[in-house]
Write an enzyme that holds these catalytic residues in place. Structure first.
Site, short mmCIF file in Angstrom:
data_model
loop_
_atom_site.label_atom_id
_atom_site.label_comp_id
_atom_site.label_asym_id
_atom_site.label_seq_id
_atom_site.Cartn_x
_atom_site.Cartn_y
_atom_site.Cartn_z
N ASP B 207 0.81 -1.30 -0.06
CA ASP B 207 0.23 -0.16 -0.07
C ASP B 207 0.75 1.35 -0.13
O ASP B 207 0.27 2.20 0.26
CB ASP B 207 -1.06 0.08 1.18
CG ASP B 207 -0.39 -0.70 2.42
OD1 ASP B 207 0.90 -0.70 2.27
OD2 ASP B 207 -1.12 -1.17 3.16
N GLU B 307 15.20 -3.44 13.28
CA GLU B 307 14.45 -2.29 13.87
C GLU B 307 14.97 -1.72 15.42
O GLU B 307 15.15 -0.39 15.72
CB GLU B 307 12.96 -2.92 14.49
CG GLU B 307 12.30 -2.87 13.24
CD GLU B 307 10.93 -3.30 13.73
OE1 GLU B 307 10.23 -3.91 14.81
OE2 GLU B 307 9.91 -3.12 12.91
#
EC number: 2.4.-.-
Lengths: 514, 350, 416
Positions: B207, B307
Site C-alpha cells: 500500500d 528495528e
C-alpha cells in the site's frame, strides 16, 4: 618460470666457459683467482638454490596434476581479467578490455591430463567477491536489450499513439493517486500524450507532479472548483473529459483515446490490448468499491459475477457464446442504495456509475471534424464533444451499442481497476508535501550529538531558543522522559525553503489555455 | 695426478655445496610465504608465490554443514585479495577511472515486499508497485514473499513486470496478519543473509506509493537511512506524517504516532516499517559494523534486530533526503484488511 | 664433473620442455571442439534410409520390469522404454531380419530404482549379458558380427559402464559384450573409457507434456540474468567436497551466491520451468556425470545454456550447432563466469536466442508420445542411418571370434 630457467642456462653456460681456463691453468695464485673462485662458488650455490626452488614448485604442480586437486587463486588484476569464451566456430570473442593475458596468469596452475581424471578437485574461489559494478551495468543493459528485442519481436507491430485523458484536482490523495497512474503511463512503450484536465485551474502542485512523468503532457485548467458531492463530482469529471476530447479534436491528435482517472490502476497489458480498437471499444473494469464502516476498517465489497462467488465485481462488456457483445456487466448498487456515500469523505461505500468512462477507448479520428465517411454514431459523438453537454458515459451517446468492440477477450480479462479513496474534503496536507515548519519531536533522539560536540561549533544563543521551543512544542513527551528533554533541540531548516522554491518553479511542458 | 685428485675433491665439494643449496631451495619452495619482496625472481615467481600461500586456505574442506568454517575461510581469502590487490597493477587502473561513469557505481537496492493472500487488493497493488519499480534505474532486486500456494497469480504478475525479482515462498501458517508480515520479512532477510547480498534493504508494503526520486535518495544510505512518510487514511481529515526530524541529514528526533496504550512499549517499534532502509551487510557481516555476531543465532528475530538497531544506533542513522528530510517521497494508504471475507479474491475472472 | 654440467643442462632443458608442453596442451584443449554443422540435418527423414529389426524378447527383459516400477516412465533414463515403443510402430521397423541394417535388443537395463527413485545399475550387466546370450543362441545375426550391427540404448549415468560412481565405472569399462555394438547413451565425455567411438549421444529424457504445459508467452520479459536450481554440494555422497561436479558447482555457489545477477539456489520452485523462460543464461554444470537434464530444459525454454563440463560430448553434436546456441565455460574459469557472460555482446546473445527459438532444435531434444518428425527418436535413427552402409570388416569370417565371453568381473558372469 621459463624465463628464469633460460637465464639460468645462460649463466650455466657462461660459467662453463669461465671454468675451462681454470681447469687447465694452475690455482696456485691464491689472491685474486681464489677470491673469484669463491665468489663464483657462492654464485653457483645461489643458482642451485633457485633451481631447487623452481624444481620444488614444479614437483608441487606435478603432484597436484596427478592427484588433480586444482588449487587456484587468481591474484592478478581481478576486475580486468580477460578471459575468452569460445563461441561459434571456436572463435574467441573479442573482449572489450583485454588487459592481462589470461593464460599467462593461470598457466602455472594445473594442466589437466588428457583422458579422464577422477578424484578430488579444488573449489576455485576467487579473491574478489562482489560483483563488479561495470559488469552489473553491462548485464542490466543486456537484459534491457533482450527485453526490447522481445517487444519488437512479439509485441504490437506498428503501434499507434495513445492519448490519455485524466481529470484531476488538488487534494490530499492527489499525489498518491496521480503518481500511481503516472508510473503506469511512464512504462508504456508507445508514443503517448497525456492530457490532464485540472479542476479549479492549473496549479503548481499538479504541474510539478506531472512534469516528473517525462511524457508529452497537456495540462488544461478547468475553471470550476471540484464539487463536494460524488454525484456532482462525477458529472463534472465527465465535462472535464469532454474538454480533453476537444483538445484532441482541435489539435487533431491521432491515436487511441483512453480515459484514466487518477485513481485507476492499470495492468501494462491494457496498453497493448487497446491497440486493436478500430472505432470505439469497451474494456472491463474491476470495481474495488469500499466502504469505511468503522474508523479502522475499510471494507472491500465482495460481489458475485456470473456465479463466480469470490471474484471482484466487474463492470464492462458481456459476450454471448459466439463472442459477440450481448450486454453489459454492471455493478449491482442496490444493496448499497441507502448506505452509499453522498459526499466525499462520507464513511460509506463509494459507488461507481452505471458505466464508467474509464471502460471505453476510441479512435481519435472519430472526433475530427472533416474526417470523411464517418458512421452516423460518430457524428453524434462529435456533436456531444462540441456541446459539452452532460454525458453519463460514452454509452449514453450511442443509439446502438452494437458498434462497441468488446476488448480483453470479450471483457473476461480485467486489466484495469477502479478505486475511489479520498480523504475528507476538509483534509489538509503540507503544500508540495514539503514539511515546513519542521515536525515536532515526539520521541527524542537518544544520542543527540550536541552535548558531546564542542561548544564553539554551536551558537549558544540559538541553542537556548531552540531548547525553549522544544519544550513548548513537546510538553507531553517531556513528562515521562524529562531526563531527555534537556538534550532535545530543534533546528530551523533553511534548506527546506530553497528546495521548495525550486519545486515551485518546475515548468509545465505544454499548457493549453482555454 | 695428485693435483687432479685434489681438483676432483674440490669439484666434489663444490658439487656437494650445489646439491645442498638445491635441496635447500627445493624445500623453501614448499614453505608458504607471503613475502612479496622477492622481486629478483620477477613477476611470475611472485604470482606463484602468493598462489602457493593461498593453498592452505583453499584446500581446507568446504562443507555446507559447517557454515562458520566456510565463512571464516572465505573471509581469509578476501583479506588476501586486498593484499594482493595492493601489489597488482589493477589498483592503479581502478584509480585512474574513479567512477567515470557514475551509473556504474550505483548501489543495489533490495526491496522487500511481503504479500498476504488476506489482502484482497494484493494483485492490483502488486501490479502498481511493479510498475513503479520497473522505472527505477538498475541495479534493483525485488524480493516478494508469499505463503506457498497453488495459486500462480503472484508469480504471473511478477513475471510480466520485467523487474529483476526473487519470489520467496514459505510454508508456515500464521494466523495473525501482523506476525505473518514480520515472518515474511524475516524470510526475505534470511535469504539476503544466506546469499550475502550487498545492498540497501527497504521494506515496501503493497500500500505504499513512491516518488521515483525516493530510490535515488536511499542509495545514499551508508548504514541506516530514515525519512518521513505520510500515512493517508480514507475519509479522514488528518494526514499523519511520521518519521525523523532532522538537521540537515542528522536525525535529531522523531515525530511518531503516539502510543495509545502505554508510552513505554518497548516490544513494538514505534517506527513505521517502511520508513527506514539499512545496509544489508549488517545482517551477514555484523563485525564490520562493530556489532556482536551473536545475532546469527536469533535469525527468527532478524526483523526485531534491525528495528532495534535503527533506534539504538541513531548516530549512524541518516535522514533522507539530505536537506533536513523535509520532503515526503512516500505515501502509505492505510487499508486494513481484518475482516474475514472469502480469501480467494481473484482479480481476473477466467 | 662433466656429468654434473650435463645434469644441470639436462634439468634446465627438462624444465623448459615441461613448460612448453603445458602451454601447448592448454591451447589444444581450447580449440579442440566438435565441429557443429548447421541445423538442417535435423530435418532429415530417416524413413527409407535404414531398416531396423527388433528382437522379440521375453517380457521379463522389458515389460515386466516396467510393470514393477512405473516410475521408470518419467525419470531421466526413460528413453530406453520410449525408444522401444517407438521402434515397434515405426516405419523403419522390418519384420524380416535378413533385410535389416540394424538390430535392436529391447532390454530395460536401468529400470531398477531405489525407493527414492534413483536407478541402480548393479543388475544391468548380468541382464544385458543374459539378453545377448539369448539373441545369439536364437538368431544367427549376433554371431555374424558379434554385435557390430546391433545397437543398444544405455542411458545410464556412465552408459554401458553400468556404475553410478565414475571411478568404479572407469574401472569396469564398457561391458565386454557390447564392445562391438553401437551404443545410444546420454553419457558423453571425450577420451573417456565409457564413451567409445561411434556411440550416439542422446539427450536425457525430459517429460514433453509437462514442459509444454509450463510454456509462457514468448513476450514475457526475460528479467533473470543467470539462473540455476540444483545442488552445489552433494553432502551425502561427497562430504569432503571437491569430488562432486569436480568442484565446479561449489565454485559457482561460493563465487556468485552474493551476486544479485545470479539467481541460484538449491530450492526447486514450482515455477522452475517458467523461470527458465525468463532467464537469459541457464547454467548447465556437470554433476556426477557431465550431462544434465538442464541442457534439454534450456533449449526447450530458449535460455542460453552455459555449459560447464570440460570435454563434454553433447547430444546429437553432429546435427545441433551447440557452439552457436550455447556458451562453453571451462571448469577452471568458473570464478570468471560473471566477466565472461557480461562480455558477450548483446548481438551475439540475440543471435543465440534466435537460434534457440528454432523449433527443430527443441524438437530434437524431446521424446514425445506419439513420436513427431524431427524428434529425438528420428535423430537417433538419422545417426544410425549415417553409419550405413556397414563396413565389410564388421562381418566376421565363419568361426572367427573377437569378443571374450568370459572377460569382466566375476559378478557379471552370474546368470541373471
Amino acid at each position: 618460470m621459463k624465463l628464469s630457467a633460460l637465464q639460468l642456462s645462460n649463466l650455466n653456460r657462461r660459467s662453463n666457459s669461465f671454468r675451462s681456463p681454470l681447469d687447465s691453468g694452475d690455482v696456485s695464485g691464491k689472491s685474486p683467482a681464489a677470491l673469484f673462485w669463491l665468489a663464483f662458488h657462492v654464485l653457483c650455490c645461489l643458482i642451485s638454490l633457485v633451481l631447487g626452488f623452481r624444481f620444488s614448485r614444479l614437483i608441487f604442480f606435478l603432484l597436484f596434476t596427478t592427484t588433480t586437486t586444482t588449487t587456484t587463486i587468481y591474484t592478478t588484476t581481478p576486475f580486468r581479467r580477460a578471459a575468452s569464451i569460445v563461441t561459434a566456430g571456436g572463435r574467441a570473442l573479442p573482449f572489450s578490455k583485454p588487459v592481462v593475458n589470461y593464460e599467462s596468469a593461470v598457466n602455472t596452475t594445473t594442466v589437466k591430463a588428457s583422458g579422464v581424471v577422477v578424484g578430488r578437485h579444488g573449489i576455485l574461489i576467487r579473491p574478489w567477491p562482489h560483483p563488479n559494478p561495470d559488469e552489473v551495468v553491462k548485464a542490466h543493459k543486456m537484459i534491457e536489450r533482450v527485453q526490447m528485442e522481445q517487444r519488437a519481436q512479439y509485441g504490437v507491430k506498428n503501434p499507434r499513439s495513445l492519448i490519455v485523458i485524466t481529470p484531476t484536482y488538488v487534494r490530499t490523495f492527489q499525489a498518491l493517486h496521480l503518481t500511481g497512474l503516472m508510473h503506469s503511463l511512464m512504462n508504456v512503450p508507445y508514443d503517448l500524450t497525456w492530457i490532464v484536465v485540472e479542476a479549479g485551474g492549473i496549479s503548481n502542485e499538479t504541474a510539478s507532479l506531472i512534469a516528473k512523468s517525462g511524457r508529452k503532457t497537456v495540462h488544461i485548467g478547468f475553471d470550476e472548483k471540484m464539487k463536494l458531492s460524488w454525484e456532482d463530482r462525477h458529472q463534472m469529471e465527465a465535462r472535464m473529459r469532454l474538454r480533453g476530447l476537444r483538445v484532441v479534436r482541435d489539435e487533431k491528435l491521432d491515436g487511441i483515446v483512453m480515459f484514466a482517472d487518477d485513481s485507476n490502476m492499470h495492468s501494462m497489458e491494457l496498453f497493448d490490448e487497446i491497440q486493436t480498437v478500430k472505432g470505439i471499444g469497451a474494456i472491463s473494469i474491476g470495481i474495488l468499491a469500499h466502504g469505511s464502516n468503522s474508523d479502522e476498517e475499510l471494507d472491500i465489497v465482495q460481489k458475485t459475477v456470473g456465479g463466480n462467488k469470490s471474484s471482484l465485481p466487474i463492470q464492462g462488456p458481456a459476450c454471448n457464446s459466439s463472442e459477440h457483445l450481448a450486454g453489459w456487466h454492471t455493478f449491482d448498487s442496490l444493496p448499497y442504495a441507502t448506505k452509499s456515500a453522498k459526499y466525499i469523505g462520507d464513511k460509506a461505500v463509494v459507488l461507481p456509475r452505471k458505466m464508467e468512462w474509464a471502460g471505453f477507448v476510441l479512435n481519435s479520428r472519430l472526433l475530427w471534424e472533416e474526417a470523411e465517411d464517418k458512421p452516423d454514431w460518430a457524428k453524434d459523438f462529435h456533436n456531444i464533444v462540441t456541446s459539452e453537454a452532460d454525458v453519463e458515459s460514452p454509452l449514453s451517446i450511442l443509439k446502438d451499442s452494437s458498434v462497441v468492440e468488446p476488448l480483453g477477450n470479450c471483457g473476461r480479462k480485467v486489466m484495469m481497476w477502479w478505486l475511489r479513496v479520498e480523504a475528507r474534503a476538509d483534509s489538509k496536507f503540507p503544500p508540495g508535501w514539503i514539511i515546513d515548519p519542521p515536525l515536532e519531536i515526539t520521541v527524542p533522539a537518544k544520542r543527540t550529538p550536541w552535548p558531546d560536540a564542542p561548544p564553539e561549533l554551536l551558537n549558544n544563543e540559538k541553542l537556548t531558543n531552540i531548547q525553549e521551543s522544544t519544550e513548548k512544542r513537546a510538553p507531553k513527551t517531556r513528562a515521562p522522559r524529562s531526563k531527555h528533554s534537556s538534550r532535545k533541540r530543534k533546528h530551523e531548516s533553511r534548506s527546506v525553503h530553497e528546495a521548495r522554491s525550486v519545486d515551485r518553479h518546475i515548468s509545465v511542458s505544454s499548457t493549453v489555455k482555454e | 695426478m695428485e693435483r687432479s685428485k685434489k681438483k676432483l675433491q674440490l669439484w666434489k665439494r663444490a658439487a656437494f655445496h650445489f646439491l645442498l643449496c638445491f635441496i635447500m631451495g627445493f624445500f623453501t619452495g614448499f614453505i608458504p610465504t607471503s613475502d612479496k619482496s622477492w622481486t629478483f625472481f620477477g613477476n611470475v615467481v611472485a604470482s606463484t608465490q602468493s598462489e602457493l600461500s593461498m593453498q592452505p586456505l583453499e584446500i581446507s574442506s568446504y562443507h555446507t554443514l559447517n557454515r562458520s568454517l566456510l565463512d571464516g575461510t572465505h573471509r581469509a581469502v578476501l583479506m588476501r585479495s586486498n593484499e594482493s590487490l595492493q601489489t597488482g597493477p589493477s589498483e592503479q587502473e581502478q584509480a585512474e577511472e574513479p567512477g567515470t561513469d557514475k551509473l556504474s557505481s550505483r548501489r543495489l537496492v533490495i526491496i522487500v515486499t511481503p504479500t498476504s493472500e488476506r489482502n484482497h487488493l494484493r494483485e492490483v497493488l502488486l501490479m502498481r508497485l511493479a510498475n513503479t519499480l520497473k522505472l527505477v534505474p538498475p541495479p534493483l532486486l525485488w524480493m516478494v514473499v508469499e505463503q506457498q500456494s497453488d495459486s500462480s497469480q503472484v508469480s504471473e504478475i511478477l513475471r510480466k513486470s520485467g523487474v529483476m525479482y526473487r519470489h520467496v515462498v514459505f510454508k508456515e501458517n500464521i494466523t495473525d496478519l501482523e506476525m505473518e508480515m514480520d515472518h515474511q520479512r524475516n524470510v526475505a532477510l534470511n535469504h539476503i543473509e544466506h546469499h550475502r547480498l550487498s545492498g540497501i534493504v527497504h521494506f515496501a508494503g503493497l500500500d505504499n506509493v513512491y516518488d521515483l526520486s525516493f530510490f535515488n535518495e536511499i542509495r545514499a544510505t551508508e548504514v541506516f537511512g530514515t525519512w518521513p512518510m505520510a500515512i493517508l487514511s480514507a475519509n479522514r481529515e488528518r494526514v499523519i506524517i511520521e518519521g525523523p526530524v532532522c538537521d540537515s541529514s542528522q536525525v535529531i528526533g522523531w515525530h511518531l504516532k503516539k502510543q495509545k496504550n502505554h508510552t513505554a512499549d518497548t516490544t513494538k517499534s514505534p517506527l513505521h516499517i517502511s520508513s527506514f532502509a539499512f545496509n544489508s551487510s549488517i545482517l551477514w557481516d555484523p563485525e564490520r559494523w562493530g556489532r556482536p555476531s551473536s545475532i546469527q543465532d536469533t535469525s527468527q528475530k532478524t526483523m526485531k534486530f534491525v528495528e532495534k538497531e535503527v533506534l539504538e544506533e541513531e548516530t549512524e542513522v541518516k535522514g533522507i533526503p539530505a536537506q533536513g528530510c523535509s520532503m515526503i517521497l512516500l505515501w502509505n494508504l492505510l487499508i486494513p484488511t481484518k475482516h474475514p471475507t472469502p480469501p480467494h479474491a481473484s482479480v481476473a475472472s477466467r | 664433473m662433466k656429468n654434473w654440467r650435463w645434469g644441470f643442462a639436462g634439468l634446465v632443458c627438462f624444465l623448459i620442455l615441461l613448460r612448453v608442453e603445458a602451454n601447448e596442451h592448454r591451447r589444444g584443449q581450447q580449440t579442440e571442439r566438435i565441429s557443429g554443422s548447421a541445423g538442417d540435418v535435423l530435418e532429415d527423414d530417416p524413413v527409407g534410409r535404414l531398416k531396423v529389426f527388433v528382437y522379440e524378447l521375453p517380457s521379463k527383459y522389458n515389460k515386466k520390469i516396467l510393470q514393477k516400477d512405473p516410475r521408470c516412465l518419467t525419470h531421466m533414463f526413460a528413453a530406453e522404454i520410449y525408444m522401444h515403443r517407438f521402434l515397434l510402430s515405426s516405419p523403419v521397423r522390418t519384420l524380416n531380419p535378413e533385410e535389416a541394417d540394424w538390430f535392436y535388443t529391447p532390454v530395460y537395463t536401468t529400470c531398477d530404482l531405489t525407493p527414492n527413485g534413483l536407478p541402480l545399475p548393479f543388475k544391468s550387466p548380468r541382464m544385458m549379458r543374459s539378453a545377448i546370450q539369448l539373441i545369439s543362441s536364437n538368431w544367427p545375426y549376433w554371431n555374424r558380427t558379434e554385435g557390430a550391427d546391433h545397437f543398444f540404448i544405455t542411458p545410464h549415468d556412465f552408459g554401458a559402464c553400468f556404475h553410478y560412481q565414475e571411478e568404479k565405472a572407469i574401472e569396469r569399462g564398457i561391458l565386454t559384450l557390447l564392445q562391438r555394438a553401437t551404443l545410444v547413451q546420454t553419457f558423453g565425455q571425450r577420451n573417456h573409457v565409457c564413451l567409445k567411438d561411434g556411440s550416439i549421444t542422446v539427450p536425457p529424457y525430459a517429460p514433453p507434456q509437462k514442459m509444454q504445459s509450463h510454456l509462457i508467452p514468448p513476450n514475457t520479459p526475460r528479467s533473470i540474468f543467470v539462473y540455476f536450481r540444483g545442488l552445489f554440494y552433494d553432502v551425502g555422497n561427497d562430504p569432503e567436497g571437491g569430488y562432486y561436479a569436480r568442484g565446479a558447482r561449489a565454485a559457482v555457489w561460493e563465487n556468485f551466491k552474493n551476486n544479485p545477477l545470479f539467481d541460484i539456489s538449491t530450492e526447486h520452485p514450482t515455477t522452475y520451468y517458467e523461470d527458465m523462460q525468463r532467464a537469459i543464461f541457464c547454467l548447465c554444470p556437470l554433476g556426477w556425470a557431465p550431462w544434465s537434464p538442464r541442457l534439454v530444459e534450456a533449449v526447450i525454454f530458449g535460455c542460453i545454456p552455459v555449459i560447464i563440463a570440460d570435454d563434454i560430448v553433447l547430444p546429437f553434436a553432429d546435427a545441433i550447432p551447440w557452439e552457436e546456441i550455447g556458451v562453453y565455460v571451462p571448469e577452471k574459469d568458473v570464478p570468471n563466469l560473471d566477466t565472461m557472460l557480461t562480455s558477450i555482446s548483446p548481438e551475439v546473445i540475440l543471435k543465440k536466442q534466435r537460434l534457440l527459438a528454432n523449433p527443430s532444435m527443441k524438437q530434437a531434444m524431446l521424446f514425445p508420445q506419439p513420436a513427431q518428425p524431427g524428434d529425438a527418436f528420428h535423430q537417433i535413427l538419422n545417426g544410425l542411418a549415417r553409419k550405413l552402409p556397414h563396413d565389410r570388416s564388421v562381418f566376421l569370417k565363419p568361426g572367427e571370434k573377437i569378443l571374450n565371453w568370459t572377460a569382466g568381473p566375476v559378478g557379471d558372469l552370474k546368470p541373471w
